[in-house]
Design an enzyme around this catalytic site. Structure first.
Site, PDB file in Angstrom:
ATOM      1  N   ASN A 176     -23.967  -6.042  -9.185  1.00  0.00           N
ATOM      2  CA  ASN A 176     -24.274  -5.010  -8.187  1.00  0.00           C
ATOM      3  C   ASN A 176     -25.508  -4.197  -8.579  1.00  0.00           C
ATOM      4  O   ASN A 176     -26.302  -3.818  -7.720  1.00  0.00           O
ATOM      5  CB  ASN A 176     -23.067  -4.094  -7.976  1.00  0.00           C
ATOM      6  CG  ASN A 176     -22.076  -4.711  -7.006  1.00  0.00           C
ATOM      7  OD1 ASN A 176     -22.318  -5.782  -6.473  1.00  0.00           O
ATOM      8  ND2 ASN A 176     -20.964  -4.037  -6.770  1.00  0.00           N
ATOM      9  N   ASP A 196       0.857  -1.187   0.000  1.00  0.00           N
ATOM     10  CA  ASP A 196       0.000   0.000   0.000  1.00  0.00           C
ATOM     11  C   ASP A 196       0.890   1.233   0.000  1.00  0.00           C
ATOM     12  O   ASP A 196       1.993   1.219   0.549  1.00  0.00           O
ATOM     13  CB  ASP A 196      -0.929   0.011   1.219  1.00  0.00           C
ATOM     14  CG  ASP A 196      -2.214   0.782   0.938  1.00  0.00           C
ATOM     15  OD1 ASP A 196      -3.266   0.144   0.751  1.00  0.00           O
ATOM     16  OD2 ASP A 196      -2.146   2.034   0.867  1.00  0.00           O
ATOM     17  N   GLU A 211     -18.562  -6.651   2.835  1.00  0.00           N
ATOM     18  CA  GLU A 211     -17.994  -6.233   4.120  1.00  0.00           C
ATOM     19  C   GLU A 211     -18.846  -6.838   5.232  1.00  0.00           C
ATOM     20  O   GLU A 211     -20.066  -6.923   5.118  1.00  0.00           O
ATOM     21  CB  GLU A 211     -17.998  -4.706   4.220  1.00  0.00           C
ATOM     22  CG  GLU A 211     -16.953  -4.090   3.317  1.00  0.00           C
ATOM     23  CD  GLU A 211     -17.079  -2.578   3.202  1.00  0.00           C
ATOM     24  OE1 GLU A 211     -17.758  -1.956   4.019  1.00  0.00           O
ATOM     25  OE2 GLU A 211     -16.492  -2.030   2.251  1.00  0.00           O
ATOM     26  N   PHE A 239     -31.777 -10.052  -0.442  1.00  0.00           N
ATOM     27  CA  PHE A 239     -31.796  -8.646  -0.890  1.00  0.00           C
ATOM     28  C   PHE A 239     -33.223  -8.162  -1.138  1.00  0.00           C
ATOM     29  O   PHE A 239     -33.468  -7.313  -1.968  1.00  0.00           O
ATOM     30  CB  PHE A 239     -30.899  -8.431  -2.122  1.00  0.00           C
ATOM     31  CG  PHE A 239     -29.438  -8.448  -1.753  1.00  0.00           C
ATOM     32  CD1 PHE A 239     -28.719  -7.279  -1.662  1.00  0.00           C
ATOM     33  CD2 PHE A 239     -28.804  -9.652  -1.449  1.00  0.00           C
ATOM     34  CE1 PHE A 239     -27.392  -7.297  -1.268  1.00  0.00           C
ATOM     35  CE2 PHE A 239     -27.477  -9.676  -1.058  1.00  0.00           C
ATOM     36  CZ  PHE A 239     -26.763  -8.499  -0.972  1.00  0.00           C
ATOM     37  N   CYS A 280     -19.862   0.163  -2.572  1.00  0.00           N
ATOM     38  CA  CYS A 280     -19.982  -0.412  -3.921  1.00  0.00           C
ATOM     39  C   CYS A 280     -21.275  -0.047  -4.660  1.00  0.00           C
ATOM     40  O   CYS A 280     -21.211   0.538  -5.739  1.00  0.00           O
ATOM     41  CB  CYS A 280     -19.847  -1.928  -3.841  1.00  0.00           C
ATOM     42  SG  CYS A 280     -18.200  -2.428  -3.317  1.00  0.00           S
TER      43      CYS A 280
HETATM   44  N1  LIG Z   1     -15.234  -2.908  -0.150  1.00  0.00           N
HETATM   45  C1  LIG Z   1     -15.933  -3.878  -0.693  1.00  0.00           C
HETATM   46  O1  LIG Z   1     -16.829  -4.463  -0.061  1.00  0.00           O
HETATM   47  C2  LIG Z   1     -15.670  -4.317  -2.108  1.00  0.00           C
HETATM   48  C3  LIG Z   1     -16.226  -5.517  -2.571  1.00  0.00           C
HETATM   49  C4  LIG Z   1     -15.969  -5.910  -3.873  1.00  0.00           C
HETATM   50  C5  LIG Z   1     -15.205  -5.110  -4.705  1.00  0.00           C
HETATM   51  N2  LIG Z   1     -14.701  -3.930  -4.247  1.00  0.00           N
HETATM   52  C6  LIG Z   1     -13.882  -3.118  -5.147  1.00  0.00           C
HETATM   53  O2  LIG Z   1     -12.511  -3.333  -4.810  1.00  0.00           O
HETATM   54  C7  LIG Z   1     -11.757  -2.121  -4.996  1.00  0.00           C
HETATM   55  C8  LIG Z   1     -11.070  -1.752  -3.688  1.00  0.00           C
HETATM   56  O3  LIG Z   1     -12.080  -1.480  -2.730  1.00  0.00           O
HETATM   57  P1  LIG Z   1     -11.729  -1.320  -1.180  1.00  0.00           P
HETATM   58  O4  LIG Z   1     -13.026  -1.125  -0.477  1.00  0.00           O
HETATM   59  O5  LIG Z   1     -10.812  -2.416  -0.784  1.00  0.00           O
HETATM   60  O6  LIG Z   1     -10.934   0.070  -1.228  1.00  0.00           O
HETATM   61  P2  LIG Z   1     -10.158   0.810  -0.035  1.00  0.00           P
HETATM   62  O7  LIG Z   1     -10.322   2.244  -0.297  1.00  0.00           O
HETATM   63  O8  LIG Z   1     -10.557   0.220   1.275  1.00  0.00           O
HETATM   64  O9  LIG Z   1      -8.635   0.389  -0.281  1.00  0.00           O
HETATM   65  C9  LIG Z   1      -7.878   0.785  -1.384  1.00  0.00           C
HETATM   66  C10 LIG Z   1      -6.407   0.865  -0.949  1.00  0.00           C
HETATM   67  O10 LIG Z   1      -5.612   1.090  -2.106  1.00  0.00           O
HETATM   68  C11 LIG Z   1      -4.511   1.891  -1.693  1.00  0.00           C
HETATM   69  N3  LIG Z   1      -3.865   2.481  -2.878  1.00  0.00           N
HETATM   70  C12 LIG Z   1      -4.334   3.440  -3.702  1.00  0.00           C
HETATM   71  N4  LIG Z   1      -3.446   3.709  -4.672  1.00  0.00           N
HETATM   72  C13 LIG Z   1      -2.376   2.893  -4.456  1.00  0.00           C
HETATM   73  C14 LIG Z   1      -1.138   2.692  -5.117  1.00  0.00           C
HETATM   74  N5  LIG Z   1      -0.800   3.390  -6.202  1.00  0.00           N
HETATM   75  N6  LIG Z   1      -0.286   1.774  -4.623  1.00  0.00           N
HETATM   76  C15 LIG Z   1      -0.607   1.066  -3.522  1.00  0.00           C
HETATM   77  N7  LIG Z   1      -1.762   1.215  -2.857  1.00  0.00           N
HETATM   78  C16 LIG Z   1      -2.642   2.110  -3.314  1.00  0.00           C
HETATM   79  C17 LIG Z   1      -5.122   2.892  -0.732  1.00  0.00           C
HETATM   80  O11 LIG Z   1      -4.157   3.507   0.085  1.00  0.00           O
HETATM   81  C18 LIG Z   1      -6.090   1.989   0.033  1.00  0.00           C
HETATM   82  O12 LIG Z   1      -5.494   1.460   1.200  1.00  0.00           O
HETATM   83  C19 LIG Z   1     -12.757  -1.095  -5.505  1.00  0.00           C
HETATM   84  O13 LIG Z   1     -12.719  -1.071  -6.904  1.00  0.00           O
HETATM   85  C20 LIG Z   1     -14.089  -1.618  -5.024  1.00  0.00           C
HETATM   86  O14 LIG Z   1     -15.150  -1.202  -5.829  1.00  0.00           O
HETATM   87  C21 LIG Z   1     -14.906  -3.519  -2.953  1.00  0.00           C
END
Ligand SMILES: NC(=O)c1ccc[n+]([C@@H]2O[C@H](COP(=O)([O-])OP(=O)(O)OC[C@H]3O[C@@H](n4cnc5c(N)ncnc54)[C@H](O)[C@@H]3O)[C@@H](O)[C@H]2O)c1
Length: 432
Positions: free
Chosen positions: A211, A30, A155, A252, A263
């Site tokens: 979604n 990260d 989540e 749902f 999301c």
């Molecule tokens: N949260 C969910 O429930 C969920 C479920 C399915 C899919 N998604 C998808 O997954 C993706 C991530 O979601 P999330 O909730 O985990 O996001 P998040 O915001 O919790 O985490 C993203 C992380 O990426 C890091 N980051 C950004 N740019 C970076 C870089 N250049 N190098 C290294 N790290 C970097 C950020 O610091 C952050 O910690 C999104 O596209 C989201 O739509 C999320």
């Protein structure tokens, strides 16, 4: 296998820990050095049941590592997952891909041997094509494959969802890459997960279409609940009655606040925006977005009605403020609309959430975080059950409020109407 997860948020951290638990060597990267420091000191930056134990176990065994050094993480891995955020672009509702493309531009420098680059982030159709183009500018095509493997975890249930997914979707035209991914997921496939592959754009669309469909189900039942309230019908009977039809399914289909989270709100907007680029009108999803937004003001209006429009100096308690239970995620939560609107009308808000105080409300003067249900409910005029945490399911309201005539707005239908009325509460719920 040697794996690198880029982006250590909900998706990267959970799937990284789970892949490590399956016996792989995983490096989570990260750019947020504070987050990586916390993880290297056994602190978990997010709330997700079971995650702390899983991270600790695999970190201690040496299979799970945390770093900010992308260079060595990429060089030492065979499969590289991009798990960075894809937030909504305010100006047009499309997905903001700056983090994804910035990662692509970084990793292209460090590819030293054959790598599979996987987008786990939710990305619009053609993003894989664009990542491939970026990397091709400095590396030979034979050195890498860009594939799609959308993530479906929720989540609050993330570890279970990773371990027992309904399906694993891979989008790629490369048989070699698909085989490698099938091997990686083999322990889950053996436990019953379906492995499904299609082309890259197909997998990208499957995630958004899933979604959008789930958002449509929630919005549909919320509108039906509005009709139930006007006609003396119990929406829960309707949910059961239609959900028992296996073509529809019962999940749902529970009415409540507007859908939220990190999301559904952004993905419904992004899919309509992508479709607009391809000159296709996704009118149903556009209507869903509109209806969901309207629901937040509709529920606020319902609160005003419960208080007979006399909100000034009324003490209003929110039990739970996150968009759903078992997460600390506030993104897209209905409380973010309701609380400021009620403050504007003169209401005084106390809230309790098991995941603690929320910085989203820190600038609002008449909003106070309480450390317990009892403190939040003390001398309240109206209690709003906003989030379905287990600890809100059997509250002794009489004990907490000392006010038998307390108004309760149960936005999650956690209590039986008859019982609450019999006990003398001025009780309101959704669609009943
Ligand atoms: N949260 C969910 O429930 C969920 C479920 C399915 C899919 N998604 C998808 O997954 C993706 C991530 O979601 P999330 O909730 O985990 O996001 P998040 O915001 O919790 O985490 C993203 C992380 O990426 C890091 N980051 C950004 N740019 C970076 C870089 N250049 N190098 C290294 N790290 C970097 C950020 O610091 C952050 O910690 C999104 O596209 C989201 O739509 C999320």
């Amino acid at each position: 296998m040697k794996i690198c997860m880029i982006g250590t948020g909900y998706v990267g951290l959970v799937s990284g820990a789970c892949f490590a638990d399956l016996g792989n060597n995983v490096i989570c990267v990260d750019k947020d050095a504070e987050k990586i420091d916390m993880l290297n000191n056994n602190q978990i930056p997010i709330y997700e049941p079971g995650l702390e134990e899983l991270v600790f176990k695999n970190f201690s065994s040496g299979r799970l590592k945390f770093t900010t050094n992308l260079n060595s993480a990429v060089k030492n891995s065979d499969i590289i997952f991009i798990c960075v955020g894809t937030p909504v672009l305010i100006k047009n509702g499309s997905a903001d891909l700056k983090f994804v493309f910035s990662v692509a531009n970084e990793i292209k420098k460090y590819i030293n041997k054959y790598k599979i680059i996987v987008t786990k982030s939710t990305v619009p159709i053609t993003t894989g094509d664009k990542i491939e183009k970026i990397i091709s500018k400095s590396k030979k095509r034979s050195l890498f494959e860009v594939i799609s493997n959308p993530e479906f975890l929720r989540e609050g249930e993330a570890i279970r969802d990773f371990r027992f997914p309904d399906r694993i979707v891979i989008g790629s035209n490369s048989k070699k890459a698909v085989k490698k991914m099938e091997n990686l997921y083999d322990p889950l496939i053996k436990k019953g997960a379906k492995f499904f592959y299609t082309n890259r754009r197909g997998a990208e669309l499957i995630k958004y279409a899933s979604n959008a469909f789930l958002s449509t189900k929630i919005t549909f039942i919320n509108e039906i609940a509005n009709l139930c309230e006007k006609t003396g019908i119990n929406v829960e009977d309707v949910s059961l009655g239609i959900g028992m039809d296996q073509r529809i399914g019962g999940r749902f289909l529970r009415s409540g606040p507007a859908y939220g989270g990190s999301c559904f709100p952004k993905d419904t907007k992004a899919i309509t925006s992508t479709a607009d680029i391809f000159k296709t009108d996704l009118s149903i999803i556009k209507a869903v977005i509109k209806s969901n937004d309207k629901r937040k003001s509709l529920l606020t209006k319902k609160v005003l009605k419960i208080l007979s429009n006399k909100v000034s100096n009324k003490k209003i308690t929110f039990l739970g403020v996150t968009f759903k239970a078992n997460t600390d995620d506030m993104r897209g939560s209905t409380s973010l609309t309701m609380i400021p609107a009620l403050v504007k009308k003169g209401g005084v808000i106390k809230y309790y959430d098991p995941t603690g105080e929320k910085m989203e409300f820190s600038k609002l003067k008449k909003v106070k975080f309480c450390n317990s249900i009892a403190e939040a409910c003390h001398k309240s005029d109206l209690i709003i059950i906003h989030t379905e945490w287990d600890e809100f399911k059997s509250i002794n309201f009489k004990k907490f409020t000392k006010n038998k005539k307390i108004k309760i707005y149960d936005m999650r239908n956690l209590y039986p109407v008859d019982k609450m009325k019999k006990q003398g509460f001025d009780y309101y719920s959704i669609g009943r």
